[in-house]
Design a protein around this motif. Structure first.
Motif, mmCIF file in Angstrom:
data_model
loop_
_atom_site.group_PDB
_atom_site.id
_atom_site.type_symbol
_atom_site.label_atom_id
_atom_site.label_comp_id
_atom_site.label_asym_id
_atom_site.label_seq_id
_atom_site.Cartn_x
_atom_site.Cartn_y
_atom_site.Cartn_z
ATOM 1 N N GLY A 34 -8.237 13.533 5.301
ATOM 2 C CA GLY A 34 -6.783 13.464 5.284
ATOM 3 C C GLY A 34 -6.192 12.431 4.362
ATOM 4 N N LEU A 35 -6.959 11.988 3.378
ATOM 5 C CA LEU A 35 -6.468 11.021 2.393
ATOM 6 C C LEU A 35 -6.427 11.664 1.010
ATOM 7 C CD1 LEU A 35 -8.571 7.848 3.371
ATOM 8 C CD2 LEU A 35 -6.222 8.365 4.029
ATOM 9 N N THR A 36 -5.807 10.979 0.088
ATOM 10 C CA THR A 36 -5.906 11.332 -1.327
ATOM 11 C C THR A 36 -6.720 10.239 -2.004
ATOM 12 O OG1 THR A 36 -3.979 10.069 -2.074
ATOM 13 C CG2 THR A 36 -3.570 12.320 -1.258
ATOM 14 N N ALA A 37 -7.149 10.494 -3.217
ATOM 15 C CA ALA A 37 -7.897 9.481 -3.962
ATOM 16 C C ALA A 37 -7.055 8.216 -4.144
ATOM 17 C CB ALA A 37 -8.329 10.038 -5.317
ATOM 18 N N ALA A 38 -5.778 8.379 -4.439
ATOM 19 C CA ALA A 38 -4.901 7.223 -4.649
ATOM 20 C C ALA A 38 -4.726 6.418 -3.360
ATOM 21 C CB ALA A 38 -3.547 7.673 -5.185
ATOM 22 N N TRP A 39 -4.597 7.104 -2.229
ATOM 23 C CA TRP A 39 -4.482 6.388 -0.949
ATOM 24 C C TRP A 39 -5.761 5.613 -0.681
ATOM 25 C CZ3 TRP A 39 -2.276 10.302 3.173
ATOM 26 C CH2 TRP A 39 -1.024 10.777 2.736
ATOM 27 N N TRP A 40 -6.895 6.256 -0.918
ATOM 28 C CA TRP A 40 -8.198 5.616 -0.702
ATOM 29 C C TRP A 40 -8.338 4.397 -1.616
ATOM 30 C CZ3 TRP A 40 -13.455 8.016 -2.447
ATOM 31 C CH2 TRP A 40 -14.531 7.272 -1.927
ATOM 32 N N GLN A 41 -7.861 4.526 -2.844
ATOM 33 C CA GLN A 41 -7.922 3.435 -3.805
ATOM 34 C C GLN A 41 -7.157 2.221 -3.280
ATOM 35 O OE1 GLN A 41 -6.645 4.889 -7.623
ATOM 36 N NE2 GLN A 41 -7.598 3.225 -8.732
ATOM 37 N N VAL A 42 -5.958 2.434 -2.769
ATOM 38 C CA VAL A 42 -5.158 1.330 -2.249
ATOM 39 C C VAL A 42 -5.798 0.757 -0.983
ATOM 40 C CG1 VAL A 42 -2.905 0.699 -1.258
ATOM 41 C CG2 VAL A 42 -3.025 2.098 -3.347
ATOM 42 N N LEU A 43 -6.255 1.621 -0.087
ATOM 43 C CA LEU A 43 -6.928 1.141 1.125
ATOM 44 C C LEU A 43 -8.177 0.331 0.768
ATOM 45 C CD1 LEU A 43 -6.685 4.346 3.363
ATOM 46 C CD2 LEU A 43 -5.410 2.204 3.670
ATOM 47 N N VAL A 53 1.126 -6.183 -3.599
ATOM 48 C CA VAL A 53 1.155 -4.920 -4.347
ATOM 49 C C VAL A 53 0.766 -5.138 -5.806
ATOM 50 C CG1 VAL A 53 2.729 -3.156 -5.244
ATOM 51 C CG2 VAL A 53 2.747 -3.716 -2.810
ATOM 52 N N ALA A 54 1.298 -6.175 -6.437
ATOM 53 C CA ALA A 54 0.984 -6.432 -7.849
ATOM 54 C C ALA A 54 -0.508 -6.710 -8.039
ATOM 55 C CB ALA A 54 1.810 -7.594 -8.377
ATOM 56 N N GLY A 55 -1.124 -7.394 -7.091
ATOM 57 C CA GLY A 55 -2.560 -7.664 -7.174
ATOM 58 C C GLY A 55 -3.387 -6.395 -7.042
ATOM 59 N N ILE A 56 -2.977 -5.525 -6.123
ATOM 60 C CA ILE A 56 -3.669 -4.238 -5.972
ATOM 61 C C ILE A 56 -3.568 -3.449 -7.276
ATOM 62 C CG2 ILE A 56 -3.676 -2.025 -4.757
ATOM 63 C CD1 ILE A 56 -2.487 -3.576 -2.325
ATOM 64 N N ALA A 57 -2.380 -3.416 -7.842
ATOM 65 C CA ALA A 57 -2.169 -2.679 -9.090
ATOM 66 C C ALA A 57 -3.071 -3.214 -10.198
ATOM 67 C CB ALA A 57 -0.706 -2.762 -9.502
ATOM 68 N N ARG A 58 -3.150 -4.521 -10.308
ATOM 69 C CA ARG A 58 -3.958 -5.149 -11.353
ATOM 70 C C ARG A 58 -5.438 -4.808 -11.169
ATOM 71 N NH1 ARG A 58 -1.097 -9.262 -11.200
ATOM 72 N NH2 ARG A 58 -2.150 -10.293 -9.482
#
Length: 145
Positions: A34-43, A53-58
């Protein structure tokens, strides 16, 4: 192919293809839980410690706006929560909740299976492959700064 411009083009094309392959694999691993790749990436970015958020993005090579949108959605779903950031009053930390951790853990069996298949294919060359990609990334960071 030994000219720098040819090597740059070949490197970029290989990296773009590899990125697409990793995204396809990630979607295939994440979708059944039930996730997407992008959701998994952030998790995954906040699996071991909260981050802004900025650190996750970096770290993940995503845009700040994209991470913010996903983090807000994950917060609505109860998979992450925002908490105060002692280092920055306005940039709250994104923290994994037990629900978010459980979602990531549901991916683990399929992730291990894919890793085993890839290890069988690459054998002892895998660490050198990882080192080469990391070296190329680090060099690009240096020349682009």
């Amino acid at each position: 192919m030994s000219e720098p411009h040819e090597l740059l083009s070949a490197s970029a094309l290989a990296a773009f293809r590899l990125n697409g392959q990793f995204l396809e694999a990630a979607e295939g691993l994440a979708r059944p839980v039930g996730l997407t790749a992008a959701w998994w990436q952030v998790l995954g970015a906040v699996l071991h410690e909260p981050m802004p958020v900025a650190g996750i993005a970096r770290v993940m090579g995503m845009t700040r706006q994209g991470v913010q949108r996903i983090a807000d959605l994950l917060a609505e779903k109860g998979m992450v929560e925002y908490q105060p950031n002692p280092a920055h009053r306005r940039a709250k930390l994104v923290r994994l909740t037990p629900e978010g951790r459980a979602a990531v853990e549901r991916i683990a069996p399929a992730h291990r299976e894919l890793a085993a298949r890839l290890a069988a294919e690459l054998g002892d060359d895998w660490p050198a492959c990882v080192a080469a990609v990391a070296r190329l990334s680090a060099a690009l960071d240096q020349v682009l700064d």
